[in-house]
Design an enzyme around this catalytic site. Sequence first.
Site, PDB file in Angstrom:
ATOM      1  N   PRO A 121       0.835  -1.208   0.000  1.00 50.37           N
ATOM      2  CA  PRO A 121       0.000   0.000   0.000  1.00 50.37           C
ATOM      3  C   PRO A 121       0.866   1.252   0.000  1.00 50.37           C
ATOM      4  CG  PRO A 121      -0.869  -1.592   1.549  1.00 50.37           C
ATOM      5  CD  PRO A 121       0.429  -2.156   1.046  1.00 50.37           C
ATOM      6  N   CYS A 122       0.462   2.239  -0.801  1.00 53.38           N
ATOM      7  CA  CYS A 122       1.373   3.357  -1.076  1.00 53.38           C
ATOM      8  C   CYS A 122       1.098   4.607  -0.238  1.00 53.38           C
ATOM      9  CB  CYS A 122       1.288   3.730  -2.557  1.00 53.38           C
ATOM     10  SG  CYS A 122      -0.355   4.308  -3.071  1.00 53.38           S
ATOM     11  N   GLN A 123       0.068   4.606   0.594  1.00 52.49           N
ATOM     12  CA  GLN A 123      -0.274   5.834   1.309  1.00 52.49           C
ATOM     13  C   GLN A 123       0.899   6.362   2.138  1.00 52.49           C
ATOM     14  OE1 GLN A 123      -2.064   3.096   1.168  1.00 52.49           O
ATOM     15  NE2 GLN A 123      -4.254   3.483   1.049  1.00 52.49           N
TER      16      GLN A 123
END
Length: 419
Positions: A121-123
């Site tokens: 996940p890139c958040q």
Amino acid sequence: MSKLNYIDLFAGAGGLSEGFNQAGFNAIAHVEIDNAACKTLTTRSAYHFLKENNQLDIYNSYLSKAITREELYSYLPIELTESIINLGISNENNNEIYKKIDFQINNRNIQEIDLIIGGPPCQAYSLVGRARSEHGMKRDPRNFLYVQYAAYLEKYKPKMFVFENVIGLLSAGSGMYLENMKKLFKKKGYSIEICRVNAENFGVLQMRKRLIIIGWKDDFIPNIPNFEKYQSNINSFVNSIFKDLPKLEAGSGKDVDIYVNNSNEYLTKSNIRVGDDFITQHIARPHTLQDKKIYEIAVDRWNNKMERLNYNHLPDKLKTHKNRTSFTDRFKVVADNLQSSQTVVAHIAKDGHYYIHPDIEQNRSISVREAARIQSFPDNYYFEGVKESINRTAAFKQIGNAVPPLMAKIIADQIKGLI
């Protein structure tokens, strides 16, 4: 040539793996924490399985609502449904995930894993995520999911890996995270090349800048293509994705509908429109009267002046946000007279203000299917909710988080040649 085998980590709705499947790779397992996305992965696995066995009529019966999801899954071998592993990758879960993957490898008599794909996940690395976080995402545990990724490299020893993430990874932690990744991957026996890519250059009608990290075992040196300078011969204007779809009002649409026009060159070349005579999930969210008035102003301003709406330019009676200095472009038209749209992100699940349909008569944000087309998903790709009933929010979230399959396929074709 026998098919090359891959494991998909942090699989999401399967945009990356769809590209590799289209390129002829064989999925051994998908690992994903989100329940709804796992349903989507299972449904898409059903598509590929039934296609290989000349039984696509069963899949189309599901899309047209002639059979239920449970009935569709009943046609699948148990090992296929169990290859979708609905667990979060973590120290606590890894042994169980390993067992499930090992079962797939042994049961299918797989000799080796050729590839691992996926991106955490890139958040935690995104510039927007850091700007909105009180601590700049420094305390977010997702910063260190690359360590988990490396553990799977160590266990399964693929020839290569493909790691996708946001451009913000370059600057996250002042470059510390990326530098640590390099060292950790090297320790596990892999060299890497970092590529900054834009999905637009791969034929996707969207400006979507991402990092693609290609890794390979130190015992061979592949000739990695220059993906940063890749230029596809598949291109068009954004209006290509709208021309054959029924017109909708806000809050309307059908889970199953028919095309209103023939396909066009872009939809055919990009493998978006795949030959079926019906469309699914062309459903638009409802909007308040105030939002619709703002949409009209935004569309009129773009279509007649080629100017984007600045929130501060709205009449006072339409302004409800106190923040007048940042995100002033929060209402934005998907301009169909350009060659690429703005980036589709998971926030589209919360509201459609940043994705206004360019047709002022329809006066709405884009539908689930239109968002999927901007991301280059085939029209027969169905986005599931946890329950079988239509879940527009879950579909939008999965689409926004996905890797465009068209870009993934081009990368997969090149990787296939290297292996």
